[in-house]
Every structure is written in structure tokens, then in C-alpha cells.
Motif scaffolding. Structure first.
Motif, PDB file in Angstrom:
ATOM      1  N   SER A  32       0.636  -1.472  -0.139  1.00  0.00           N
ATOM      2  CA  SER A  32      -0.085   0.218   0.188  1.00  0.00           C
ATOM      3  C   SER A  32       0.922   1.247  -0.170  1.00  0.00           C
ATOM      4  O   SER A  32       0.593   2.748  -0.784  1.00  0.00           O
ATOM      5  N   ASP A  33       2.155   1.299   0.186  1.00  0.00           N
ATOM      6  CA  ASP A  33       3.233   2.237   0.323  1.00  0.00           C
ATOM      7  C   ASP A  33       4.040   2.713  -0.871  1.00  0.00           C
ATOM      8  O   ASP A  33       4.713   3.638  -0.516  1.00  0.00           O
ATOM      9  N   GLY A  34       3.699   1.440  -1.877  1.00  0.00           N
ATOM     10  CA  GLY A  34       4.202   1.761  -2.855  1.00  0.00           C
ATOM     11  C   GLY A  34       5.924   0.917  -3.221  1.00  0.00           C
ATOM     12  O   GLY A  34       6.654   1.104  -4.005  1.00  0.00           O
ATOM     13  N   VAL A  35       5.312  -0.090  -2.071  1.00  0.00           N
ATOM     14  CA  VAL A  35       7.316  -0.611  -2.180  1.00  0.00           C
ATOM     15  C   VAL A  35       6.731  -2.107  -2.745  1.00  0.00           C
ATOM     16  O   VAL A  35       6.375  -2.745  -2.456  1.00  0.00           O
ATOM     17  N   ALA A  36       8.234  -2.343  -3.988  1.00  0.00           N
ATOM     18  CA  ALA A  36       7.953  -3.603  -4.775  1.00  0.00           C
ATOM     19  C   ALA A  36       8.146  -5.119  -3.174  1.00  0.00           C
ATOM     20  O   ALA A  36       9.414  -4.385  -2.885  1.00  0.00           O
ATOM     21  N   GLY A  37       7.979  -5.665  -3.931  1.00  0.00           N
ATOM     22  CA  GLY A  37       7.859  -6.541  -2.145  1.00  0.00           C
ATOM     23  C   GLY A  37       7.709  -6.766  -0.939  1.00  0.00           C
ATOM     24  O   GLY A  37       7.418  -7.710  -0.688  1.00  0.00           O
ATOM     25  N   GLY A  38       6.484  -5.543  -1.325  1.00  0.00           N
ATOM     26  CA  GLY A  38       6.427  -5.825   0.636  1.00  0.00           C
ATOM     27  C   GLY A  38       5.128  -5.708   0.533  1.00  0.00           C
ATOM     28  O   GLY A  38       4.512  -7.540  -0.765  1.00  0.00           O
ATOM     29  N   GLU A  39       4.130  -6.404   1.704  1.00  0.00           N
ATOM     30  CA  GLU A  39       3.745  -6.939   2.492  1.00  0.00           C
ATOM     31  C   GLU A  39       2.044  -6.485   1.824  1.00  0.00           C
ATOM     32  O   GLU A  39       1.689  -5.138   1.706  1.00  0.00           O
ATOM     33  N   ALA A  85      -3.681   3.164 -14.281  1.00  0.00           N
ATOM     34  CA  ALA A  85      -2.840   3.684 -13.343  1.00  0.00           C
ATOM     35  C   ALA A  85      -3.522   4.532 -11.596  1.00  0.00           C
ATOM     36  O   ALA A  85      -2.742   3.413 -11.128  1.00  0.00           O
ATOM     37  N   GLU A  86      -4.267   5.174 -12.100  1.00  0.00           N
ATOM     38  CA  GLU A  86      -4.641   6.098 -10.967  1.00  0.00           C
ATOM     39  C   GLU A  86      -5.071   5.603 -10.336  1.00  0.00           C
ATOM     40  O   GLU A  86      -5.422   5.882  -9.026  1.00  0.00           O
ATOM     41  N   ASP A  87      -6.064   4.829 -11.458  1.00  0.00           N
ATOM     42  CA  ASP A  87      -7.411   4.461 -10.035  1.00  0.00           C
ATOM     43  C   ASP A  87      -7.183   2.982  -9.284  1.00  0.00           C
ATOM     44  O   ASP A  87      -7.000   2.664  -8.478  1.00  0.00           O
ATOM     45  N   ILE A  88      -5.320   2.461 -10.443  1.00  0.00           N
ATOM     46  CA  ILE A  88      -5.537   0.977  -9.484  1.00  0.00           C
ATOM     47  C   ILE A  88      -3.678   1.328  -8.807  1.00  0.00           C
ATOM     48  O   ILE A  88      -5.122   1.479  -7.027  1.00  0.00           O
ATOM     49  N   ASP A  89      -3.673   2.225  -8.257  1.00  0.00           N
ATOM     50  CA  ASP A  89      -2.558   2.899  -7.299  1.00  0.00           C
ATOM     51  C   ASP A  89      -3.571   3.583  -6.241  1.00  0.00           C
ATOM     52  O   ASP A  89      -3.476   3.668  -5.112  1.00  0.00           O
ATOM     53  N   ALA A  90      -5.225   4.230  -6.514  1.00  0.00           N
ATOM     54  CA  ALA A  90      -5.536   4.066  -5.852  1.00  0.00           C
ATOM     55  C   ALA A  90      -6.614   3.578  -4.549  1.00  0.00           C
ATOM     56  O   ALA A  90      -6.127   4.022  -3.625  1.00  0.00           O
ATOM     57  N   LEU A  91      -6.828   2.232  -5.724  1.00  0.00           N
ATOM     58  CA  LEU A  91      -7.279   1.828  -4.567  1.00  0.00           C
ATOM     59  C   LEU A  91      -6.522   0.901  -3.768  1.00  0.00           C
ATOM     60  O   LEU A  91      -6.479  -0.047  -3.111  1.00  0.00           O
ATOM     61  N   GLU A 110      -3.095   1.734  -2.250  1.00  0.00           N
ATOM     62  CA  GLU A 110      -3.374   2.993  -1.346  1.00  0.00           C
ATOM     63  C   GLU A 110      -4.540   2.217  -0.445  1.00  0.00           C
ATOM     64  O   GLU A 110      -3.980   2.801   0.856  1.00  0.00           O
ATOM     65  N   SER A 111      -5.158   2.689  -1.001  1.00  0.00           N
ATOM     66  CA  SER A 111      -6.749   2.458   0.682  1.00  0.00           C
ATOM     67  C   SER A 111      -6.810   0.638   0.894  1.00  0.00           C
ATOM     68  O   SER A 111      -7.289   0.778   1.907  1.00  0.00           O
ATOM     69  N   GLY A 112      -5.728  -0.014   0.560  1.00  0.00           N
ATOM     70  CA  GLY A 112      -5.860  -1.189   0.858  1.00  0.00           C
ATOM     71  C   GLY A 112      -6.740  -2.218   0.569  1.00  0.00           C
ATOM     72  O   GLY A 112      -7.563  -3.354   0.622  1.00  0.00           O
ATOM     73  N   GLU A 113      -7.916  -1.522  -0.826  1.00  0.00           N
ATOM     74  CA  GLU A 113      -8.982  -2.217  -1.135  1.00  0.00           C
ATOM     75  C   GLU A 113      -8.455  -4.168  -2.273  1.00  0.00           C
ATOM     76  O   GLU A 113      -9.588  -4.623  -2.591  1.00  0.00           O
ATOM     77  N   ILE A 114      -7.339  -3.411  -2.909  1.00  0.00           N
ATOM     78  CA  ILE A 114      -6.932  -4.766  -3.302  1.00  0.00           C
ATOM     79  C   ILE A 114      -5.674  -5.113  -3.485  1.00  0.00           C
ATOM     80  O   ILE A 114      -4.826  -4.119  -2.819  1.00  0.00           O
ATOM     81  N   ALA A 115      -5.094  -5.852  -3.864  1.00  0.00           N
ATOM     82  CA  ALA A 115      -3.552  -6.563  -3.524  1.00  0.00           C
ATOM     83  C   ALA A 115      -3.569  -6.471  -5.338  1.00  0.00           C
ATOM     84  O   ALA A 115      -3.499  -7.936  -5.841  1.00  0.00           O
ATOM     85  N   ALA A 148      16.302  -4.682  -6.116  1.00  0.00           N
ATOM     86  CA  ALA A 148      17.424  -3.447  -5.537  1.00  0.00           C
ATOM     87  C   ALA A 148      17.238  -1.933  -4.466  1.00  0.00           C
ATOM     88  O   ALA A 148      17.458  -1.660  -4.146  1.00  0.00           O
ATOM     89  N   ALA A 149      15.880  -2.282  -5.712  1.00  0.00           N
ATOM     90  CA  ALA A 149      15.384  -0.901  -5.011  1.00  0.00           C
ATOM     91  C   ALA A 149      13.649  -0.633  -5.660  1.00  0.00           C
ATOM     92  O   ALA A 149      13.168   0.302  -5.773  1.00  0.00           O
ATOM     93  N   PRO A 150      13.137  -0.972  -4.647  1.00  0.00           N
ATOM     94  CA  PRO A 150      12.035  -1.432  -4.369  1.00  0.00           C
ATOM     95  C   PRO A 150      10.843  -0.182  -3.947  1.00  0.00           C
ATOM     96  O   PRO A 150       9.616  -0.153  -4.559  1.00  0.00           O
ATOM     97  N   GLU A 151      11.424   0.689  -3.824  1.00  0.00           N
ATOM     98  CA  GLU A 151      10.694   1.922  -3.416  1.00  0.00           C
ATOM     99  C   GLU A 151      10.383   2.836  -4.459  1.00  0.00           C
ATOM    100  O   GLU A 151       9.795   3.522  -4.542  1.00  0.00           O
ATOM    101  N   HIS A 152      11.206   2.608  -5.520  1.00  0.00           N
ATOM    102  CA  HIS A 152      11.182   3.766  -6.703  1.00  0.00           C
ATOM    103  C   HIS A 152       9.989   2.565  -7.757  1.00  0.00           C
ATOM    104  O   HIS A 152      10.853   3.577  -9.243  1.00  0.00           O
ATOM    105  N   PHE A 153      10.083   1.210  -7.688  1.00  0.00           N
ATOM    106  CA  PHE A 153      10.220  -0.008  -8.764  1.00  0.00           C
ATOM    107  C   PHE A 153       8.720   0.874  -9.626  1.00  0.00           C
ATOM    108  O   PHE A 153       8.434   1.583 -10.989  1.00  0.00           O
ATOM    109  N   LEU A 154       7.479   1.389  -8.907  1.00  0.00           N
ATOM    110  CA  LEU A 154       5.790   2.337  -9.773  1.00  0.00           C
ATOM    111  C   LEU A 154       7.133   3.380 -10.118  1.00  0.00           C
ATOM    112  O   LEU A 154       6.541   3.640 -11.070  1.00  0.00           O
ATOM    113  N   GLU A 155       7.376   4.367  -9.810  1.00  0.00           N
ATOM    114  CA  GLU A 155       7.684   5.432 -10.470  1.00  0.00           C
ATOM    115  C   GLU A 155       8.618   4.901 -12.157  1.00  0.00           C
ATOM    116  O   GLU A 155       8.543   5.428 -12.926  1.00  0.00           O
TER     117      GLU A 155
END
Length: 263
Positions: free
Chosen positions: A84-91, A118-124, A126-131, A163-170
Motif C-alpha cells: 500500500s505504501d508503494g514498495v515492490a515486494g512488500g506485504e 494506473a491512477e485508479d489502481i494506485d488509489a485502490l 493505497e487504500s488497501g482495497e486490492i492487492a 534493489a530499489a523497490p521503493e522506486h519500482f512504480l516510478e
């Protein structure tokens, strides 16, 4: 007189026999040629089957030691979850709809899909409505004039996820923003590295994107995707079932989000 009348008949019979022998020999040659051609065709077909088997045997399974797996990726399906916080490989939550996205960075329709959804998927997410699980795959290498852009870019995405999972989405968003046209040579390794740096990936990691660390994983993940029913990109799966456009026209803005929110 009898001899004179018989001679032409004998000559005709001899000529007929000679012609028959020629016909038989010609037929034998045609038969032999047919057998040879048939054998060659069978050999080619057999060779193709052997080649396919050999090639398939060289594709390592996702959990093979021969295929380096990006940290946190799903060893069963080849998906890279994003928390939900945008990190690849996260829970990711387990009690919500699972959404798997299969995309190829050379695929222009994937670029359209991202632009619309993309924007709709990110919103869902981030809100924890989808994995959400991302599948960078390579099915369009043949359209990049021998540069294997699909495999190289998917490997780059896997490297960033690892190696840089926090930047995967960007990084993935930037790759689609700079997407090359299908049928071109695609982006060079240097251009991909610069896109990664501009997306926040440390330069020391961006310099390794062309090392091909995850190339075998990309091949294995693409094969796994095919076995799971993926026949083209983009493919959307919801709870591991392919979502057909006839059911949800997800190239219409908001249609995919509305469907996911109704689950």
C-alpha cells in the motif's frame, strides 16, 4: 507376307514395352522422390519438435536455483506485489481481491492501459482495497529489430524491484512515459538506465540494469504466464481468473475501478 505383317506388330509391342518400362521407372523415381521428400518433411517436423522440447527444457522453473528471483516476488506466479505504501515486494493484504497485471514494455496497448487505469489502481492499492501484482514479461522481443527490448526492459524492472523497490512504480511509469514505438529497436541500455536514475533509482543500481541478472527469471515468468492462460498483453487477472474485456471494458475510464470496488 506373314513375316511382313508380323514385324510391325512386334515393333509396336516392343515400343509399347519400352514405353511401359519408362513409365514404370518414372513412377519409381516419383515414388522414391516422394519418399525422400516425406522423410525430409518428417525430419524437419521432428527437428522442430526436438528444438521446442530442448528450448522448453532450458526454461528454468520460477523456483529454480538457475533463475535469480527478485526479492519479494511470488515464486509461484512470477508476480511482483506492491504494498500500500508503494514498495515492490512488500506485504499486501490477503483478504481483498488480488489483481495481477501482465504487461510488456514494448506493448503500445499496455501503455494505453496504464494511462487509463494506473491512477485508479494506485488509489485502490493505497487504500488497501486490492492487492496488486505486477508481471513484467517479454513476448515482443521479435518486434524490436533484434535488440530484445522486451526482455531487457523486464529485466531492468526486476532489478529495480529487487534493489530499489521503493522506486519500482516510478520506474515503470517512466518507462511507459518514454515508451518506444513497436517495431523499433526500443530504448538502449543507457537510456533505460537514465530513466531509472530520473525516477530516483540510485546510480550505482542503474548501472547494473544491463547485467541481465534476472533475464532467466523473466523468461521463466513469461512461460509461467503463458501456462496460466496469458495470451497477450495487457492481461488482467482478478483472483487468478482472466478478466475479459467483454465482461469489463477496462479501456473505458473508470470501468475497471468500478468493477473492482464492487467485489
Amino acid at each position: 507376307m506373314a513375316k511382313n505383317s508380323t514385324a510391325p506388330k512386334n515393333q509396336k509391342a516392343a515400343a509399347a514395352r519400352a514405353q511401359a518400362q519408362k513409365s514404370v521407372k518414372a513412377q519409381e523415381r516419383r515414388t522414391t522422390l516422394g519418399i525422400v521428400i516425406g522423410a525430409l518433411v518428417a525430419l524437419v517436423v521432428f527437428g522442430g519438435i526436438v528444438f521446442y522440447i530442448v528450448q522448453s527444457s532450458q526454461v528454468p522453473p520460477l523456483d529454480s536455483e538457475d533463475a535469480v528471483i527478485p526479492a519479494g516476488s511470488d515464486a509461484e506466479t512470477g508476480g511482483i506485489p506492491v504494498s500500500s505504501d508503494g514498495v515492490a515486494g512488500g506485504e499486501v493484504p490477503a483478504d481483498v481481491p488480488r489483481v495481477d497485471l501482465y504487461e510488456d514494455f514494448m506493448c503500445p496497448i499496455c501503455g494505453q492501459f496504464e494511462e487509463i487505469n494506473a491512477e485508479d489502481i494506485d488509489a485502490l492499492r493505497e487504500s488497501g482495497e486490492i492487492a496488486v501484482y505486477y508481471h513484467p514479461i517479454s513476448i515482443l522481443d521479435a518486434t524490436s529489430q533484434g535488440t530484445d527490448f522486451s526482455t531487457r526492459s523486464a529485466n531492468a524492472a526486476a532489478t529495480v524491484a529487487d534493489a530499489a523497490p521503493e522506486h519500482f512504480l516510478e520506474f515503470t511509469a517512466a518507462m511507459y512515459a518514454n515508451q518506444p514505438a513497436e517495431g523499433t529497436t526500443g530504448l538502449s541500455d543507457e537510456e533505460i538506465a537514465q530513466i531509472a536514475i530520473d525516477a530516483g533509482v540510485p546510480e550505482t543500481i542503474a548501472e547494473t540494469l544491463d547485467d541481465g541478472i534476472f533475464t532467466k527469471w523473466v523468461i521463466a515468468a513469461t512461460e509461467r504466464a503463458s501456462q496460466d492462460g496469458m495470451q497477450g498483453t495487457p492481461t488482467v487477472m482478478v483472483n487468478r481468473e482472466i478478466l475479459e474485456q467483454a465482461e469489463v471494458p477496462y479501456f473505458q475510464p473508470g470501468a475497471l475501478r468500478t468493477h473492482l470496488e464492487s467485489l
